[in-house]
Write a protein that holds these residues in place. Structure first.
Motif, PDB file in Angstrom:
ATOM      1  N   ASP A   1      99.889  29.571  16.156  1.00  0.00           N
ATOM      2  CA  ASP A   1      98.819  29.280  15.204  1.00  0.00           C
ATOM      3  C   ASP A   1      98.395  30.507  14.396  1.00  0.00           C
ATOM      4  OD1 ASP A   1      97.593  30.702  17.195  1.00  0.00           O
ATOM      5  OD2 ASP A   1      96.166  29.132  17.746  1.00  0.00           O
ATOM      6  N   GLY A   2      99.092  31.621  14.582  1.00  0.00           N
ATOM      7  CA  GLY A   2      98.803  32.818  13.801  1.00  0.00           C
ATOM      8  C   GLY A   2      97.684  33.681  14.328  1.00  0.00           C
ATOM      9  N   LYS A   3      97.048  33.267  15.402  1.00  0.00           N
ATOM     10  CA  LYS A   3      95.993  34.095  15.980  1.00  0.00           C
ATOM     11  C   LYS A   3      96.631  35.332  16.607  1.00  0.00           C
ATOM     12  CE  LYS A   3      92.800  30.370  16.503  1.00  0.00           C
ATOM     13  NZ  LYS A   3      92.636  29.156  17.247  1.00  0.00           N
TER      14      LYS A   3
ATOM     15  N   ALA B   1     105.064  33.838   6.428  1.00  0.00           N
ATOM     16  CA  ALA B   1     104.991  34.526   5.135  1.00  0.00           C
ATOM     17  C   ALA B   1     103.796  34.046   4.315  1.00  0.00           C
ATOM     18  CB  ALA B   1     106.284  34.313   4.349  1.00  0.00           C
ATOM     19  N   GLY B   2     103.299  32.857   4.576  1.00  0.00           N
ATOM     20  CA  GLY B   2     102.140  32.313   3.875  1.00  0.00           C
ATOM     21  C   GLY B   2     100.866  32.439   4.700  1.00  0.00           C
ATOM     22  N   ARG B   3     100.732  33.559   5.424  1.00  0.00           N
ATOM     23  CA  ARG B   3      99.588  33.771   6.324  1.00  0.00           C
ATOM     24  C   ARG B   3      98.253  33.553   5.618  1.00  0.00           C
ATOM     25  NH1 ARG B   3      98.965  35.691  11.142  1.00  0.00           N
ATOM     26  NH2 ARG B   3     101.104  36.402  11.332  1.00  0.00           N
ATOM     27  N   ASN B   4      98.139  33.916   4.348  1.00  0.00           N
ATOM     28  CA  ASN B   4      96.871  33.739   3.630  1.00  0.00           C
ATOM     29  C   ASN B   4      96.483  32.270   3.528  1.00  0.00           C
ATOM     30  OD1 ASN B   4      96.695  36.469   3.274  1.00  0.00           O
ATOM     31  ND2 ASN B   4      97.520  36.440   1.202  1.00  0.00           N
ATOM     32  N   PHE B   5      97.473  31.381   3.498  1.00  0.00           N
ATOM     33  CA  PHE B   5      97.199  29.945   3.416  1.00  0.00           C
ATOM     34  C   PHE B   5      97.104  29.290   4.787  1.00  0.00           C
ATOM     35  CE2 PHE B   5      99.466  30.793  -0.600  1.00  0.00           C
ATOM     36  CZ  PHE B   5      98.487  30.375  -1.481  1.00  0.00           C
ATOM     37  N   TYR B   6      98.028  29.643   5.692  1.00  0.00           N
ATOM     38  CA  TYR B   6      98.173  28.929   6.956  1.00  0.00           C
ATOM     39  C   TYR B   6      97.653  29.698   8.160  1.00  0.00           C
ATOM     40  CZ  TYR B   6     101.115  26.368   3.803  1.00  0.00           C
ATOM     41  OH  TYR B   6     101.559  25.680   2.719  1.00  0.00           O
ATOM     42  N   GLY B   7      97.178  30.917   7.946  1.00  0.00           N
ATOM     43  CA  GLY B   7      96.641  31.722   9.038  1.00  0.00           C
ATOM     44  C   GLY B   7      95.286  31.216   9.487  1.00  0.00           C
ATOM     45  N   PRO B   8      94.701  31.861  10.484  1.00  0.00           N
ATOM     46  CA  PRO B   8      93.432  31.403  11.047  1.00  0.00           C
ATOM     47  C   PRO B   8      92.297  31.252  10.026  1.00  0.00           C
ATOM     48  CG  PRO B   8      94.411  33.077  12.443  1.00  0.00           C
ATOM     49  CD  PRO B   8      95.253  33.003  11.211  1.00  0.00           C
ATOM     50  N   ASN B   9      92.253  32.080   9.009  1.00  0.00           N
ATOM     51  CA  ASN B   9      91.186  31.972   8.012  1.00  0.00           C
ATOM     52  C   ASN B   9      91.661  31.324   6.712  1.00  0.00           C
ATOM     53  OD1 ASN B   9      89.336  33.259   9.712  1.00  0.00           O
ATOM     54  ND2 ASN B   9      90.128  35.262   9.117  1.00  0.00           N
ATOM     55  N   GLY B  10      92.882  30.815   6.695  1.00  0.00           N
ATOM     56  CA  GLY B  10      93.430  30.200   5.492  1.00  0.00           C
ATOM     57  C   GLY B  10      92.896  28.798   5.274  1.00  0.00           C
ATOM     58  N   MET B  11      93.034  28.324   4.044  1.00  0.00           N
ATOM     59  CA  MET B  11      92.496  26.990   3.737  1.00  0.00           C
ATOM     60  C   MET B  11      93.261  25.870   4.439  1.00  0.00           C
ATOM     61  SD  MET B  11      93.326  27.431  -0.245  1.00  0.00           S
ATOM     62  CE  MET B  11      93.770  25.943  -1.029  1.00  0.00           C
TER      63      MET B  11
ATOM     64  N   GLY C   1      94.614  26.454   7.530  1.00  0.00           N
ATOM     65  CA  GLY C   1      94.735  27.051   8.857  1.00  0.00           C
ATOM     66  C   GLY C   1      94.711  26.047   9.994  1.00  0.00           C
ATOM     67  N   ASN C   2      94.078  24.884   9.792  1.00  0.00           N
ATOM     68  CA  ASN C   2      94.038  23.900  10.872  1.00  0.00           C
ATOM     69  C   ASN C   2      95.407  23.265  11.133  1.00  0.00           C
ATOM     70  OD1 ASN C   2      93.739  22.653   8.349  1.00  0.00           O
ATOM     71  ND2 ASN C   2      92.782  20.849   9.224  1.00  0.00           N
ATOM     72  N   PHE C   3      96.362  23.429  10.208  1.00  0.00           N
ATOM     73  CA  PHE C   3      97.707  22.895  10.409  1.00  0.00           C
ATOM     74  C   PHE C   3      98.597  23.848  11.207  1.00  0.00           C
ATOM     75  CE2 PHE C   3      97.369  20.335   6.239  1.00  0.00           C
ATOM     76  CZ  PHE C   3      96.773  19.278   6.912  1.00  0.00           C
ATOM     77  N   ALA C   4      98.187  25.092  11.373  1.00  0.00           N
ATOM     78  CA  ALA C   4      99.015  26.089  12.066  1.00  0.00           C
ATOM     79  C   ALA C   4      99.209  25.692  13.526  1.00  0.00           C
ATOM     80  CB  ALA C   4      98.362  27.465  11.970  1.00  0.00           C
ATOM     81  N   GLY C   5     100.464  25.682  13.940  1.00  0.00           N
ATOM     82  CA  GLY C   5     100.783  25.317  15.316  1.00  0.00           C
ATOM     83  C   GLY C   5     100.680  23.833  15.593  1.00  0.00           C
ATOM     84  N   ARG C   6     100.648  23.029  14.556  1.00  0.00           N
ATOM     85  CA  ARG C   6     100.436  21.576  14.734  1.00  0.00           C
ATOM     86  C   ARG C   6     101.413  20.770  13.888  1.00  0.00           C
ATOM     87  NH1 ARG C   6      95.137  20.746  16.713  1.00  0.00           N
ATOM     88  NH2 ARG C   6      95.803  18.614  17.080  1.00  0.00           N
ATOM     89  N   ASP C   7     101.409  19.444  14.116  1.00  0.00           N
ATOM     90  CA  ASP C   7     102.148  18.501  13.287  1.00  0.00           C
ATOM     91  C   ASP C   7     101.237  18.138  12.113  1.00  0.00           C
ATOM     92  OD1 ASP C   7     103.713  16.544  12.164  1.00  0.00           O
ATOM     93  OD2 ASP C   7     103.429  15.087  13.773  1.00  0.00           O
ATOM     94  N   ALA C   8     101.617  18.542  10.919  1.00  0.00           N
ATOM     95  CA  ALA C   8     100.789  18.350   9.734  1.00  0.00           C
ATOM     96  C   ALA C   8     101.235  17.150   8.898  1.00  0.00           C
ATOM     97  CB  ALA C   8     100.831  19.620   8.874  1.00  0.00           C
TER      98      ALA C   8
END
Length: 165
Positions: free
Chosen positions: A68-70, A88-98, A100-107
């Motif tokens: 999940d990028g943590k 590579a898209g940490r700004n979007f998918y990282g913990p503080n990204g818009m 971020g709730n999809f990180a480590g999950r089925d989106a």
């Protein structure tokens, strides 16, 4: 309207063109006074560090969740059974990204419905979302996201049910 060298604009343009041609035809042959700082210790084409090797793996919702990028770790997300490395898209998918709730999950459902709400995520201890209630335009949305991610990020695995491994 004829070309008149007497106007200030035309004179300035002519001088600029002559100066540029002179610099191209007769380039400076003097050596630089000091070596550029990036070449002081020699030059190497090798990068400073290599990216970690990414292997294609089979993930379950439970094994995908830690990515999940943590703690500055890798960020993976799945769409329609395909797992993408979106680090590579940490700004979007990282913990503080818009997203971020999809990180480590089925989106899949969130991407299909264009909704980034937490309610779009299936809990990791439940079976995978079958997406049977999606409308054709929502399925097309999801396929569009899969195509976008396939062109932009590394496909690093597939997502299967928790008890499939």
């Amino acid at each position: 309207m004829a070309f008149d060298i007497g106007t200030p604009v035309n004179t300035a343009l002519l001088l600029f063109i002559l100066y540029s041609v002179q610099k191209i035809v007769f380039p400076s042959t003097s050596l630089p006074k000091e070596i550029p700082h990036e070449f002081r210790n020699g030059y190497s084409w090798l990068p400073k560090s290599h990216q970690p090797t990414v292997l294609f793996k089979t993930y379950t919702p439970k094994t995908l969740a830690p990515f999940d990028g943590k703690d500055n770790g890798r960020i993976l997300l799945a769409i329609n059974g395909t797992v993408f490395d979106v680090t590579a898209g940490r700004n979007f998918y990282g913990p503080n990204g818009m997203y971020g709730n999809f990180a480590g999950r089925d989106a899949s459902r969130g991407m299909a419905k264009q909704s980034f709400d937490i309610e779009m995520l299936t809990p990791i201890d439940q079976t995978l979302d079958k997406l049977e209630d999606l409308q054709p335009d929502e399925i097309d949305n999801m396929k569009g996201w899969v195509e976008h991610f396939s062109n932009k990020y590394i496909i690093c695995g597939k997502l299967v049910e928790n008890d499939a491994i």
